[in-house]
Design a protein around this motif. Structure first.
Motif, PDB file in Angstrom:
ATOM      1  N   ALA A  94     -73.458  54.155  -3.803  1.00 55.90           N
ATOM      2  CA  ALA A  94     -74.679  54.817  -3.336  1.00 55.90           C
ATOM      3  C   ALA A  94     -74.716  56.249  -3.892  1.00 55.90           C
ATOM      4  CB  ALA A  94     -74.759  54.775  -1.812  1.00 55.90           C
ATOM      5  N   HIS A  95     -74.851  57.252  -3.004  1.00 56.16           N
ATOM      6  CA  HIS A  95     -74.722  58.650  -3.433  1.00 56.16           C
ATOM      7  C   HIS A  95     -73.517  59.228  -2.709  1.00 56.16           C
ATOM      8  CE1 HIS A  95     -75.376  63.029  -3.177  1.00 56.16           C
ATOM      9  NE2 HIS A  95     -75.855  62.873  -4.392  1.00 56.16           N
ATOM     10  N   MET A  96     -72.502  59.583  -3.453  1.00 56.41           N
ATOM     11  CA  MET A  96     -71.232  59.994  -2.864  1.00 56.41           C
ATOM     12  C   MET A  96     -70.777  61.330  -3.455  1.00 56.41           C
ATOM     13  SD  MET A  96     -67.593  57.884  -2.878  1.00 56.41           S
ATOM     14  CE  MET A  96     -68.267  56.539  -1.899  1.00 56.41           C
ATOM     15  N   ILE A  97     -70.186  62.151  -2.592  1.00 53.01           N
ATOM     16  CA  ILE A  97     -69.543  63.393  -3.032  1.00 53.01           C
ATOM     17  C   ILE A  97     -68.063  63.286  -2.690  1.00 53.01           C
ATOM     18  CG2 ILE A  97     -69.364  65.887  -2.682  1.00 53.01           C
ATOM     19  CD1 ILE A  97     -72.373  65.838  -1.947  1.00 53.01           C
ATOM     20  N   VAL A  98     -67.201  63.553  -3.674  1.00 52.47           N
ATOM     21  CA  VAL A  98     -65.756  63.542  -3.456  1.00 52.47           C
ATOM     22  C   VAL A  98     -65.185  64.825  -4.035  1.00 52.47           C
ATOM     23  CG1 VAL A  98     -65.659  61.019  -3.547  1.00 52.47           C
ATOM     24  CG2 VAL A  98     -65.228  62.340  -5.628  1.00 52.47           C
ATOM     25  N   TYR A  99     -63.953  65.137  -3.642  1.00 49.70           N
ATOM     26  CA  TYR A  99     -63.274  66.310  -4.187  1.00 49.70           C
ATOM     27  C   TYR A  99     -62.264  65.876  -5.246  1.00 49.70           C
ATOM     28  CZ  TYR A  99     -65.426  69.087  -0.549  1.00 49.70           C
ATOM     29  OH  TYR A  99     -66.356  69.721   0.250  1.00 49.70           O
ATOM     30  N   GLY A 100     -62.236  66.625  -6.326  1.00 47.54           N
ATOM     31  CA  GLY A 100     -61.287  66.364  -7.395  1.00 47.54           C
ATOM     32  C   GLY A 100     -60.051  67.214  -7.214  1.00 47.54           C
ATOM     33  N   MET A 101     -59.004  66.625  -6.599  1.00 53.26           N
ATOM     34  CA  MET A 101     -57.753  67.349  -6.389  1.00 53.26           C
ATOM     35  C   MET A 101     -56.599  66.364  -6.413  1.00 53.26           C
ATOM     36  SD  MET A 101     -57.935  68.210  -2.323  1.00 53.26           S
ATOM     37  CE  MET A 101     -57.883  66.923  -1.083  1.00 53.26           C
ATOM     38  N   SER A 102     -55.462  66.846  -6.848  1.00 45.45           N
ATOM     39  CA  SER A 102     -54.260  66.025  -6.849  1.00 45.45           C
ATOM     40  C   SER A 102     -53.617  66.019  -5.472  1.00 45.45           C
ATOM     41  CB  SER A 102     -53.290  66.520  -7.931  1.00 45.45           C
ATOM     42  OG  SER A 102     -53.773  66.191  -9.225  1.00 45.45           O
ATOM     43  N   ASN A 103     -52.467  65.415  -5.361  1.00 44.43           N
ATOM     44  CA  ASN A 103     -51.782  65.264  -4.069  1.00 44.43           C
ATOM     45  C   ASN A 103     -50.987  66.524  -3.749  1.00 44.43           C
ATOM     46  OD1 ASN A 103     -50.865  63.985  -1.733  1.00 44.43           O
ATOM     47  ND2 ASN A 103     -49.084  63.119  -2.780  1.00 44.43           N
ATOM     48  N   ASN A 104     -51.695  67.635  -3.608  1.00 45.80           N
ATOM     49  CA  ASN A 104     -51.056  68.934  -3.401  1.00 45.80           C
ATOM     50  C   ASN A 104     -50.662  69.123  -1.934  1.00 45.80           C
ATOM     51  OD1 ASN A 104     -51.819  69.415  -6.126  1.00 45.80           O
ATOM     52  ND2 ASN A 104     -53.817  70.146  -5.429  1.00 45.80           N
ATOM     53  N   ARG A 105     -49.557  69.834  -1.717  1.00 46.51           N
ATOM     54  CA  ARG A 105     -49.129  70.097  -0.335  1.00 46.51           C
ATOM     55  C   ARG A 105     -50.158  70.952   0.388  1.00 46.51           C
ATOM     56  NH1 ARG A 105     -44.038  73.798   0.459  1.00 46.51           N
ATOM     57  NH2 ARG A 105     -45.652  75.393   0.731  1.00 46.51           N
ATOM     58  N   GLU A 106     -50.618  72.003  -0.266  1.00 46.15           N
ATOM     59  CA  GLU A 106     -51.705  72.814   0.271  1.00 46.15           C
ATOM     60  C   GLU A 106     -53.021  72.116  -0.060  1.00 46.15           C
ATOM     61  OE1 GLU A 106     -51.705  77.009  -0.713  1.00 46.15           O
ATOM     62  OE2 GLU A 106     -49.601  76.848  -1.313  1.00 46.15           O
ATOM     63  N   THR A 107     -53.971  72.202   0.850  1.00 45.92           N
ATOM     64  CA  THR A 107     -55.265  71.582   0.578  1.00 45.92           C
ATOM     65  C   THR A 107     -56.376  72.365   1.261  1.00 45.92           C
ATOM     66  OG1 THR A 107     -56.552  69.543   0.704  1.00 45.92           O
ATOM     67  CG2 THR A 107     -55.072  70.000   2.541  1.00 45.92           C
ATOM     68  N   LEU A 108     -57.521  72.400   0.623  1.00 49.84           N
ATOM     69  CA  LEU A 108     -58.715  73.021   1.194  1.00 49.84           C
ATOM     70  C   LEU A 108     -59.728  71.987   1.643  1.00 49.84           C
ATOM     71  CD1 LEU A 108     -59.315  75.836  -1.475  1.00 49.84           C
ATOM     72  CD2 LEU A 108     -58.116  76.021   0.704  1.00 49.84           C
ATOM     73  N   TRP A 109     -59.517  70.700   1.250  1.00 47.45           N
ATOM     74  CA  TRP A 109     -60.579  69.705   1.405  1.00 47.45           C
ATOM     75  C   TRP A 109     -60.063  68.402   1.997  1.00 47.45           C
ATOM     76  CZ3 TRP A 109     -60.378  71.337  -4.144  1.00 47.45           C
ATOM     77  CH2 TRP A 109     -61.018  72.584  -4.315  1.00 47.45           C
ATOM     78  N   ASP A 110     -60.863  67.823   2.851  1.00 48.67           N
ATOM     79  CA  ASP A 110     -60.650  66.484   3.383  1.00 48.67           C
ATOM     80  C   ASP A 110     -61.281  65.507   2.391  1.00 48.67           C
ATOM     81  OD1 ASP A 110     -60.967  64.008   4.593  1.00 48.67           O
ATOM     82  OD2 ASP A 110     -61.695  64.801   6.484  1.00 48.67           O
ATOM     83  N   ASN A 111     -60.462  64.687   1.762  1.00 46.65           N
ATOM     84  CA  ASN A 111     -60.937  63.865   0.655  1.00 46.65           C
ATOM     85  C   ASN A 111     -60.962  62.373   0.996  1.00 46.65           C
ATOM     86  OD1 ASN A 111     -62.084  64.055  -1.870  1.00 46.65           O
ATOM     87  ND2 ASN A 111     -60.164  63.774  -2.977  1.00 46.65           N
ATOM     88  N   HIS A 112     -61.324  62.034   2.236  1.00 44.74           N
ATOM     89  CA  HIS A 112     -61.319  60.624   2.615  1.00 44.74           C
ATOM     90  C   HIS A 112     -62.338  59.812   1.826  1.00 44.74           C
ATOM     91  CE1 HIS A 112     -64.602  62.145   5.224  1.00 44.74           C
ATOM     92  NE2 HIS A 112     -65.069  60.906   5.167  1.00 44.74           N
ATOM     93  N   GLN A 113     -63.414  60.447   1.364  1.00 44.78           N
ATOM     94  CA  GLN A 113     -64.399  59.716   0.566  1.00 44.78           C
ATOM     95  C   GLN A 113     -63.783  59.225  -0.735  1.00 44.78           C
ATOM     96  OE1 GLN A 113     -67.096  58.619   1.928  1.00 44.78           O
ATOM     97  NE2 GLN A 113     -68.772  60.059   1.623  1.00 44.78           N
ATOM     98  N   ALA A 114     -62.970  60.054  -1.367  1.00 45.26           N
ATOM     99  CA  ALA A 114     -62.313  59.629  -2.609  1.00 45.26           C
ATOM    100  C   ALA A 114     -61.328  58.505  -2.344  1.00 45.26           C
ATOM    101  CB  ALA A 114     -61.609  60.816  -3.270  1.00 45.26           C
ATOM    102  N   ARG A 115     -60.640  58.571  -1.224  1.00 44.59           N
ATOM    103  CA  ARG A 115     -59.703  57.500  -0.882  1.00 44.59           C
ATOM    104  C   ARG A 115     -60.426  56.171  -0.697  1.00 44.59           C
ATOM    105  NH1 ARG A 115     -57.496  61.851   2.066  1.00 44.59           N
ATOM    106  NH2 ARG A 115     -58.426  61.142   4.044  1.00 44.59           N
ATOM    107  N   SER A 116     -61.679  56.229  -0.224  1.00 43.66           N
ATOM    108  CA  SER A 116     -62.438  54.999  -0.041  1.00 43.66           C
ATOM    109  C   SER A 116     -62.761  54.319  -1.370  1.00 43.66           C
ATOM    110  CB  SER A 116     -63.737  55.289   0.726  1.00 43.66           C
ATOM    111  OG  SER A 116     -64.702  55.917  -0.101  1.00 43.66           O
ATOM    112  N   LEU A 117     -62.679  55.064  -2.467  1.00 41.35           N
ATOM    113  CA  LEU A 117     -62.872  54.487  -3.793  1.00 41.35           C
ATOM    114  C   LEU A 117     -61.600  53.817  -4.318  1.00 41.35           C
ATOM    115  CD1 LEU A 117     -64.792  57.415  -5.556  1.00 41.35           C
ATOM    116  CD2 LEU A 117     -65.776  55.258  -4.763  1.00 41.35           C
TER     117      LEU A 117
END
Length: 268
Positions: free
Chosen positions: A201-224
């Protein structure tokens, strides 16, 4: 074995991330159609090339003919004058979507940016649902493109995955990137997952690696099905030795967008 796509278009294929995709997506399509305003260099047997300005609709329209999907990484990659950003990032992205509509292309993967939400305080962990808070004119063009993709999904059924890239380099370059880094390998994997997912559909995800520090909740990317393989932690000791700790009042320490948020207006 047949590849998932007959023909994929990659815009910005001469750039840093476009060059990564040029290599990674060769396994996903019989033909890669490549576009950039700069020279694309020698073409491989499975590549087609077109050097053009994305702001020129008559040049963009034939790019989408016979294409199964688009990875739109073209445009102005940093803060610049409004005139350049208007042509490359706003008019150029409109031209991509409109040409996709004209030719019946049903999916666009767009390289958006964390600078679309760069003025949020770093004490907040954001998901993809937060309202836009661009930190630059460049970030504002990314907001436009995300909303443009929403319009083309709602009105015409063209799917989009908008990847808000953190900092995609060979390795983290400073302390902020210990939280925002996206390795080239993880970037390529995320684009592949976005292309191959059955429905986005229309999705927004964050482009980040598996970093210990994080600024973003990336559950949308995990759904892919995105499972990042790399982490900035491998570079922490090196980065911290080369870069002193940030003061709490520095933009890179205060805002999601880092120094972009602290920069003056580009045209002043």
């Amino acid at each position: 074995m047949a590849k998932p796509f007959k023909r994929l278009l990659i815009t910005g294929a001469a750039g840093r991330l476009g060059s990564v995709l040029r290599q990674a997506l060769a396994t996903q399509a019989d033909t890669l159609r490549l576009s950039d305003i700069e020279s694309l260099g020698p073409l491989a047997e499975h590549e087609e090339g077109c050097q053009c300005d994305l702001g020129d609709y008559e040049a963009v329209l034939p790019l989408l003919e016979g294409v199964d999907a688009v990875v739109h990484a073209g445009g102005v990659p940093l803060e610049d004058t409004f005139a350049k950003l208007l042509n490359g990032n706003i008019v150029g992205t409109y031209n991509i979507y409109e040409a996709a509509r004209r030719h019946g292309v049903k999916r666009v993967i767009y390289t958006s940016s964390n600078h679309a939400i760069g003025f949020y305080d770093r004490t907040e962990v954001l998901d993809a649902s937060v309202p836009h808070r661009p930190d630059t004119l460049y970030g504002l063009t990314k907001c436009f493109a995300e909303d443009l993709g929403r319009y083309y999904w709602d009105k015409f059924g063209i799917e989009s995955v908008n990847i808000r890239i953190g900092s995609s380099f060979e390795q983290p370059l400073d302390r902020r990137m210990l939280a925002t880094w996206l390795s080239f390998g993880d970037f390529a994997q995320l684009v592949e997952r976005a292309l191959l997912a059955p429905r986005v559909a229309h999705m927004i995800v964050y482009g980040m690696s598996n970093n210990r520090e994080t600024l973003w909740d990336n559950h949308q990317a995990r759904s892919l099905g995105f499972v990042p393989q790399d982490s900035a932690e491998a570079y922490r000791e090196q980065v911290e030795a080369q870069h002193p700790p940030l003061r709490h009042d520095e933009p890179a320490a205060r805002f999601h967008g880092g120094n972009f948020a602290g920069a003056g207006h580009f045209e002043d």
